[in-house]
Design an enzyme around this catalytic site. Sequence first.
Site, PDB file in Angstrom:
ATOM      1  N   ASP A  97       0.825  -1.210   0.000  1.00  0.00           N
ATOM      2  CA  ASP A  97       0.000   0.000   0.000  1.00  0.00           C
ATOM      3  C   ASP A  97       0.862   1.263   0.000  1.00  0.00           C
ATOM      4  O   ASP A  97       0.338   2.378  -0.083  1.00  0.00           O
ATOM      5  CB  ASP A  97      -1.046  -0.006   1.129  1.00  0.00           C
ATOM      6  CG  ASP A  97      -0.438  -0.092   2.510  1.00  0.00           C
ATOM      7  OD1 ASP A  97       0.788  -0.200   2.625  1.00  0.00           O
ATOM      8  OD2 ASP A  97      -1.217  -0.039   3.495  1.00  0.00           O
ATOM      9  N   GLU A 133      -1.479  -5.504   8.635  1.00  0.00           N
ATOM     10  CA  GLU A 133      -0.602  -4.953   9.671  1.00  0.00           C
ATOM     11  C   GLU A 133      -1.142  -5.240  11.072  1.00  0.00           C
ATOM     12  O   GLU A 133      -2.349  -5.177  11.298  1.00  0.00           O
ATOM     13  CB  GLU A 133      -0.453  -3.432   9.478  1.00  0.00           C
ATOM     14  CG  GLU A 133       0.240  -3.076   8.183  1.00  0.00           C
ATOM     15  CD  GLU A 133       0.496  -1.576   8.011  1.00  0.00           C
ATOM     16  OE1 GLU A 133       0.251  -0.803   8.975  1.00  0.00           O
ATOM     17  OE2 GLU A 133       0.938  -1.187   6.921  1.00  0.00           O
ATOM     18  N   GLU A 145       9.343  -4.321  10.243  1.00  0.00           N
ATOM     19  CA  GLU A 145       9.740  -3.017   9.701  1.00  0.00           C
ATOM     20  C   GLU A 145      10.311  -2.110  10.785  1.00  0.00           C
ATOM     21  O   GLU A 145       9.708  -1.907  11.845  1.00  0.00           O
ATOM     22  CB  GLU A 145       8.534  -2.333   9.023  1.00  0.00           C
ATOM     23  CG  GLU A 145       8.917  -0.963   8.444  1.00  0.00           C
ATOM     24  CD  GLU A 145       7.944  -0.404   7.430  1.00  0.00           C
ATOM     25  OE1 GLU A 145       6.980  -1.095   7.046  1.00  0.00           O
ATOM     26  OE2 GLU A 145       8.171   0.752   7.011  1.00  0.00           O
ATOM     27  N   ASP A 204      -1.232  -6.029  -0.237  1.00  0.00           N
ATOM     28  CA  ASP A 204      -1.611  -5.415   1.042  1.00  0.00           C
ATOM     29  C   ASP A 204      -3.112  -5.188   1.112  1.00  0.00           C
ATOM     30  O   ASP A 204      -3.725  -4.720   0.135  1.00  0.00           O
ATOM     31  CB  ASP A 204      -0.934  -4.041   1.175  1.00  0.00           C
ATOM     32  CG  ASP A 204       0.355  -4.105   1.960  1.00  0.00           C
ATOM     33  OD1 ASP A 204       0.571  -5.084   2.701  1.00  0.00           O
ATOM     34  OD2 ASP A 204       1.159  -3.155   1.838  1.00  0.00           O
ATOM     35  N   LYS A 238      -1.378  -9.317   2.738  1.00  0.00           N
ATOM     36  CA  LYS A 238      -0.589  -8.879   3.904  1.00  0.00           C
ATOM     37  C   LYS A 238      -1.442  -7.887   4.679  1.00  0.00           C
ATOM     38  O   LYS A 238      -2.145  -7.069   4.078  1.00  0.00           O
ATOM     39  CB  LYS A 238       0.729  -8.234   3.468  1.00  0.00           C
ATOM     40  CG  LYS A 238       1.535  -7.651   4.653  1.00  0.00           C
ATOM     41  CD  LYS A 238       2.965  -7.337   4.297  1.00  0.00           C
ATOM     42  CE  LYS A 238       3.175  -6.020   3.600  1.00  0.00           C
ATOM     43  NZ  LYS A 238       2.750  -4.849   4.382  1.00  0.00           N
TER      44      LYS A 238
HETATM   45  O1  KIV Z   1       3.501  -1.083   1.522  1.00  0.00           O
HETATM   46  C1  KIV Z   1       4.648  -1.540   1.438  1.00  0.00           C
HETATM   47  O2  KIV Z   1       5.389  -1.283   0.486  1.00  0.00           O
HETATM   48  C2  KIV Z   1       5.118  -2.396   2.517  1.00  0.00           C
HETATM   49  C3  KIV Z   1       6.579  -2.668   2.584  1.00  0.00           C
HETATM   50  C4  KIV Z   1       7.251  -1.495   3.175  1.00  0.00           C
HETATM   51  C5  KIV Z   1       6.881  -3.898   3.335  1.00  0.00           C
HETATM   52  O3  KIV Z   1       4.355  -2.813   3.343  1.00  0.00           O
END
Ligand code: KIV
Length: 263
Positions: free
Chosen positions: A44, A115, A183, A83, A113
Amino acid sequence: MAVTVQQLLQHKQQGRPIVALTAWDYALAQVVDQAGVDIVLVGDSLAMVALGYETTLPVNLDEMLHHARAVRRGVQHALVVCDLPFLSYQESFQQALHSAGRVLKETGAQAVKLEGGYPAMAEIVSRLVQTGIPVMGHVGLTPQAVHQLGGYRKQGKSSETAEKIIAEAIALEQAGAFAIVLEHIPAELALQITQKLNIPTIGIGAGPHCDGQVLVTADLLGLSQWQPPFAKSYTNLRQEITQAVQQFSAEVRGHQFPDPGVK
Ligand code: KIV
């Protein structure tokens, strides 16, 4: 043969570092995939690098799906992970299932993915995994919480916050996540988590001891106007593109392009 989540686990067991990069459109995805990465992440972060938003918060699920479809069309080998954007999964399992289901059904990405690893999120991950949706976790600096964290600061510097991040990573593994992004946390903390977990850790600003590394491809290419201190640019595309555009402009204005001799 396309990369699978099971192969990523084998890479950890064999000590073979996992390579991940982000992509937001077809052409970039194709180049990154053909260069041989293991994971292409439709991060994202495209909110900033492709859409010009200030943070990742404004990007919505439909925008992510649009980009993920283009990326998926460009990838033949790597595992495509997309994401889930802010507020498309935090509310309930039903909301997360709806969003993750749309990602898999409408884009062809193989995993999502999300968070955070606090108990309610680990529960959501567990139920997604039971539904058959591969989930990658993301702890430490979680950019969707930037306003709560007070900026893009390194996380886990005190023993209390480090313990919390360790607990979240363990909860995500127990919930069935197949990998976890760490991260912007201290290298020592990333090492501890990497040693405790059976699933691979993918670091970004988390030192050299993770099972793999990911970068935002705009940073790697020198395209970003701002990039975090831990990112590394391997070329300066902003400069190269500027030079190419200036040369084209000069040739058009100087009547050198198209070649005046060509009929
Ligand atoms: O959104 C993204 O690019 C990420 C990376 C920083 C892992 O989540």
